[in-house]
Design a protein around this motif. Structure first.
Motif, PDB file in Angstrom:
ATOM      1  N   SER A 114       0.566  -1.590  -0.164  1.00  0.00           N
ATOM      2  CA  SER A 114      -0.168   0.422  -0.583  1.00  0.00           C
ATOM      3  C   SER A 114       0.876   1.217  -0.133  1.00  0.00           C
ATOM      4  N   LEU A 115       0.694   1.848  -0.738  1.00  0.00           N
ATOM      5  CA  LEU A 115       1.040   3.952  -0.396  1.00  0.00           C
ATOM      6  C   LEU A 115       1.244   4.225   0.967  1.00  0.00           C
ATOM      7  N   ARG A 116       0.674   3.582   1.707  1.00  0.00           N
ATOM      8  CA  ARG A 116       1.106   3.912   2.775  1.00  0.00           C
ATOM      9  C   ARG A 116       1.973   3.542   3.498  1.00  0.00           C
ATOM     10  N   SER A 117       2.510   2.193   3.401  1.00  0.00           N
ATOM     11  CA  SER A 117       3.214   1.430   4.318  1.00  0.00           C
ATOM     12  C   SER A 117       4.972   1.940   3.041  1.00  0.00           C
ATOM     13  N   LEU A 118       4.099   2.409   1.688  1.00  0.00           N
ATOM     14  CA  LEU A 118       5.294   2.621   1.085  1.00  0.00           C
ATOM     15  C   LEU A 118       6.608   3.157   1.285  1.00  0.00           C
ATOM     16  N   GLY A 119       5.148   4.194   1.843  1.00  0.00           N
ATOM     17  CA  GLY A 119       5.859   6.046   2.478  1.00  0.00           C
ATOM     18  C   GLY A 119       6.572   5.857   2.883  1.00  0.00           C
ATOM     19  N   ARG A 120       5.762   5.300   4.320  1.00  0.00           N
ATOM     20  CA  ARG A 120       6.634   5.288   5.565  1.00  0.00           C
ATOM     21  C   ARG A 120       8.160   4.502   5.622  1.00  0.00           C
ATOM     22  N   SER A 121       8.021   3.731   4.546  1.00  0.00           N
ATOM     23  CA  SER A 121       9.226   3.068   4.177  1.00  0.00           C
ATOM     24  C   SER A 121      10.737   3.837   3.526  1.00  0.00           C
ATOM     25  N   PHE A 122      10.075   4.610   3.058  1.00  0.00           N
ATOM     26  CA  PHE A 122      10.965   5.163   1.367  1.00  0.00           C
ATOM     27  C   PHE A 122      11.734   6.124   2.592  1.00  0.00           C
ATOM     28  N   LEU A 123      10.623   7.208   3.589  1.00  0.00           N
ATOM     29  CA  LEU A 123      11.228   8.327   4.080  1.00  0.00           C
ATOM     30  C   LEU A 123      12.320   8.747   4.856  1.00  0.00           C
ATOM     31  N   TRP A 124      13.091   7.498   5.788  1.00  0.00           N
ATOM     32  CA  TRP A 124      14.387   7.200   5.544  1.00  0.00           C
ATOM     33  C   TRP A 124      15.625   6.921   4.455  1.00  0.00           C
ATOM     34  N   PRO A 125      15.405   6.495   3.227  1.00  0.00           N
ATOM     35  CA  PRO A 125      16.576   7.124   2.381  1.00  0.00           C
ATOM     36  C   PRO A 125      16.085   7.283   1.200  1.00  0.00           C
ATOM     37  N   MET A 126      14.187   8.659   1.406  1.00  0.00           N
ATOM     38  CA  MET A 126      14.714   9.712   0.826  1.00  0.00           C
ATOM     39  C   MET A 126      15.278  10.599   1.339  1.00  0.00           C
ATOM     40  N   ALA A 127      15.265  10.507   2.554  1.00  0.00           N
ATOM     41  CA  ALA A 127      15.656  12.436   3.375  1.00  0.00           C
ATOM     42  C   ALA A 127      17.407  11.923   3.098  1.00  0.00           C
TER      43      ALA A 127
END
Lengths: 131, 111, 664
Positions: free
Chosen positions: C415-428
């Motif tokens: 789901s986009l939600r869990s993706l968003g959470r997972s992506f947060l740190w690496p994207m930052a």
């Protein structure tokens, strides 16, 4: 929840199409370089890769303004053309060696592209010696 | 040199021939010379066994992903039900009789 | 002695033919003893090729010039290590090495493959027998290493450019990789022939594939390093057909490694995997053919080589036969499950596969283009670095990004939600790194900046995965952080070993980006005493020295290197003139910075009569990360390859269960 029509096939088809499009675009724009021998050079004005054997007596300095001047003849033949080259010269370069150089014919003189001289090295595991 | 080579060569040739003929020499008149091969029902069971293992492994992985936070609580709730059912189905299909109880236990342990 | 060698090869051919024919018949007619006999023949073939190899090696070490091969590739004064490496230095010897490794791997695969089922193995044997027959035939009839002649006084010697340690290790590693890909191919075809619908063939060959893939990767890195330090033009990869010959099967094998994971987990992509393994194996054959005969330069040299038509014929046979087999078994390969979402780990593996295969095929096109254009237009048209680099960027950059995305996405559906959470740190991390790099001036190359940012994203995502996993492990079982970490890796060797390999690839990408997108080049003619500047460096040409080496006259320019006012020592760069072979080689001077991984690369391009030297100097940032990545790559592969007790127990239990099922 599985979709009745698998998206996998669509993805594959679209990707293949995209790849082909990019590919054709590139190849048609950039193109490759024809590899020809001195006897085929007559009348060609575009950029080509000239393949042949070094003949005559090379003179000049590839690192100086006047460049290195030598003649290139057909691998099996006698038609030769004068070449002027500037840039790095591979170690294996000498008279009788088969070489490849890019450039274009200008008024009977083949003006080579800088640093494009390569020798066709007979050794098996190293790629052709580079300049 | 050549005689030595010849002798070694001959010896090796004999050894190879013997080794190749070994199965026939060992069992000159066996009860059955048939190569074991899964027939259709056995193949089906192999497939089912793989399906079962796949479903159980997927449950385990879902559990792990949930624990590490890759799968959110909502996603977990959504996904775990169907997976458990899949695993139970695969188990039942394999052996409807005795495995039913055993199966329930395994599904619960994995998920 | 040569008679023994010839006899051994003939025996090997005979045994391989037997394995092929008796094996095929035994499998088809379900004759247990015949199938077993064919297996034994394959094992005996290893013995025969071992004898042949021993004869050649003995002749090389004994300097027996009555062997044409020994005379052509060694000489009296050649140091012993190079006498050994001459085994694979020539065409005939390298074919023998192929045969030796092939029969050895076949023997091992068959001996270890009993758990996969007797019926599967019964079909694997004839496939291996077919490939072995081909190579044995080539060695017996077309290209024999045991031709003899009246012994000359001395041999022709080895090209001095090949007399370096790389000659000892680079070809064997490549061959381990090429040949290793035969095993998954044989098991895949065996599974089709045996009409198996299960995934046992994948489980049986998983480690083989990984091993071959690792060997091929390391072999290529060694080749690149060789090119960098010995050939010395300042680069490490020239997109030469010979180099591409190893890259293409490696890319196909990379795709295969990933997609079999999907087949194992979800039962999808069965047809795709079959096609991939055939592609990887055919490319390995093609690669062997390319490196051995140097033939792609033109059609004319192709027909002149005796090997060419045979190899091409065999590749066509294998391709046609495998495709026919796959098509005939299509009903068996129907997948039960479908891709549920375009946003799932399965999907990212699919995208990764498409990109890898696309890159592989564009390289193949570039390699084959000259021959095709000559056949069609009568004129050879070649493509070079710009073509390859273009496609490397188009496909490589998204691949790099995917390496970071894949691990963060869940199976089946994310789901986009869990993706968003997972992506947060690496994207930052990625954005932060990108911003920082921009400030540091990396904006000079936007491709480089994008590559660096993606690399940061991937490293961030890998680190995040390790951290999350360790934390979860610790929450579950307690213990210290290091203990939880090693427990985590031990329980999931494939996954976390794979992450380490990804990190290695990222390092490779960073090293390649730094040394290509941000390098500096300067050419200048210097007289003794003069100085040139490049980047932060100042190089002063001190003097020219000449010394007599064991087989060459060595000319070196001594150069003082300074940076920011501090002396960094002296570099030597020059040329060697080999007396006997009348050849000159480039000996470059490289200064590696231990802190930044940057190289100062000095080429004495032309040494002039008046004592001046035309120098070409390159500054290559981060290039040493490339070599470092090889170490990490090997480490990660070892972790993934390492047998785990739990997995062995599971496999043994499954095997027992299958036997019980079969009897029930």
């Amino acid at each position: 929840m599985a979709r009745s029509q698998s998206p996998a096939r669509l993805v594959i088809a679209l990707s293949v199409a995209a790849v082909l499009a990019v590919f054709l675009l590139y190849v048609s724009i950039a193109g490759g370089t024809p590899s020809i021998q001195p006897s085929q050079l007559k009348g060609r004005s575009g950029e080509v890769a000239l393949v042949g054997k070094v003949t005559g007596r090379p003179s000049g300095d590839a690192h100086a303004a006047q460049g290195l001047r030598f003649r290139l003849r057909d691998v099996e033949g006698s038609t030769s053309v004068p070449v002027v080259y500037r840039g790095s010269v591979p170690d294996l370069f000498k008279v009788g060696r088969e070489v490849r150089v890019e450039g274009r014919l200008q008024s009977g003189l083949f003006v080579a592209k800088r640093d494009s001289l390569r020798t066709k090295c007979p050794s098996k595991y190293t790629p052709a010696k580079r300049a | 040199m050549t005689t030595f080579a010849l002798a070694v060569g001959a010896l090796l040739a004999v050894a190879c021939a013997l080794y190749v003929a070994l199965p026939f020499l060992r069992e000159p008149a066996p009860r059955s010379d048939r190569l074991d091969e899964p027939d259709a029902p056995e193949r089906r069971r192999l497939e089912l066994a793989e399906e079962r293992d796949r479903a159980l492994a997927a449950l385990k992985e879902l559990e792990f992903d949930h624990r590490t936070g890759k799968v959110s609580d909502d996603d977990y709730r959504e996904l775990v039900g169907p997976l458990r059912r899949q695993a139970a189905e695969a188990l039942r299909a394999l052996d409807p009789r005795a495995e039913a109880q055993e199966g329930e236990k395994r599904v619960r342990a994995a998920g | 002695m040569p008679e023994l060698g010839r006899a051994a090869l003939a025996a090997c051919l005979g045994l391989a033919l037997y394995a092929l024919m008796a094996g095929a018949y035994g499998a088809k007619a379900r004759r247990r003893r015949l199938a077993r006999s064919a297996q034994n023949a394959l094992l005996a073939a290893f013995g025969a090729s071992l004898v042949a190899a021993a004869v050649l090696l003995a002749a090389l070490l004994r300097k027996d010039f009555s062997f044409v091969y020994v005379a052509d590739h060694t000489s009296l004064e050649l140091p012993t290590p190079y006498k050994i490496s001459a085994f694979w230095g020539g065409q005939e010897g390298s074919l023998l090495l192929w045969l030796l490794i092939l029969t050895g791997f076949s023997a091992a695969a068959v001996a270890l493959g009993h758990r996969s089922g007797a019926d599967l193995l019964a079909w694997v044997v004839p496939v291996l027998g077919l490939v072995t027959t081909f190579f044995a035939f080539m060695l017996v009839a077309v290209s024999s290493p045991f031709a003899t002649q009246p012994a000359p006084a001395d041999g022709a010697g080895l090209n001095p450019s090949l007399q370096n340690p790389y000659m000892m290790i680079h070809p064997p590693f490549l061959y381990l990789g090429f040949v290793g890909l035969t095993i998954p191919f044989a098991f895949a075809m065996g599974a089709l022939l045996a009409r198996r619908t299960d995934e046992l063939w994948i489980v049986a060959t998983r480690r083989w594939t990984l091993f071959a893939w690792t060997a091929l990767g390391i072999g290529q890195l060694l080749g690149a390093h060789w090119a960098y330090v010995e050939v010395g033009w300042g680069g490490y990869y020239a997109w030469d057909p010979v180099e591409n010959a190893a890259l293409m099967p490696w890319l196909a094998a990379t795709a295969f490694l990933h997609s079999v994971m999907i087949q194992e987990k979800r039962g999808m992509l069965k047809v795709w995997n079959m096609l991939l393994v055939v592609l990887a194996f055919c490319l390995a054959l093609f690669g062997t053919f390319l490196t051995r005969s140097g033939v792609v330069s033109s059609i004319h040299s192709f027909t002149q080589s005796p090997l060419g038509p045979w190899f091409l014929g065999f590749i066509c046979l294998i391709t046609a036969g495998s495709l026919a087999l796959v098509i005939s078994r299509l009903p068996l390969l129907r997948a039960r499950t479908r891709l549920e979402s375009l946003l799932s780990r399965e999907a990212t593996f699919l995208y990764n596969n498409l990109l890898l295969v696309a890159l592989c095929l564009t390289i193949l096109w570039g390699v084959a283009f000259p021959i095709l254009s000559e056949a069609v237009r009568g004129e050879q048209i070649t493509v070079s670095a710009p073509y390859y680099n273009f496609f490397l960027r188009i496909f490589g950059l998204p691949l790099l990004l995917l390496m970071g995305i894949g691990p963060l996405v869940a199976w089946r559906r994310a789901s986009l939600r869990s993706l968003g959470r997972s992506f947060l740190w690496p994207m930052a991390i990625a954005l932060g790194a990108g911003g920082l790099l921009l400030l540091l001036g990396a904006g000079s190359s936007w491709v480089g900046l994008v590559a660096y940012t993606f690399a940061a994203f991937v490293l961030g995502s890998i680190g995040y995965e390790f951290a999350r996993g360790t934390r979860a492990r610790r929450a579950l079982a307690g213990g210290s952080w290091p203990a939880a970490f090693s427990e985590l890796v031990a329980r999931n060797r494939r996954r976390y070993g794979g992450y380490v390999v990804h990190a290695a690839i990222v390092l490779l990408a960073i090293g390649v980006t730094g040394s290509s997108a941000y390098d500096k080049v300067r050419e200048q003619k210097l007289r003794p005493g003069q100085t040139m500047a490049i980047g932060d460096y100042r190089l002063t040409f001190r003097s020219l020295v000449q010394r007599e080496g064991p087989n060459a006259r060595e000319l070196r320019a001594l150069i003082d290197v300074r940076r920011d006012g501090r002396s960094l020592g002296t570099l030597q760069s020059g040329k060697n003139s080999y007396r006997a072979e009348n050849q000159v080689s480039n000996e470059v001077g490289i200064r590696s910075d231990p802190f930044t991984g940057e190289d100062l690369f000095v080429i004495a391009d032309q040494i002039n009569g008046n004592g001046s030297v035309d120098f070409k100097v390159l500054v290559k940032p981060l290039v040493n990360l490339i070599w470092l990545s090889g170490v990490l790559f090997l480490a990660g592969s070892l972790v993934a390859l390492w047998p785990s007790a739990a997995e062995q127990r599971r496999l043994a239990a499954r095997y027992r269960e299958l036997r019980a099922l079969a009897r029930a």
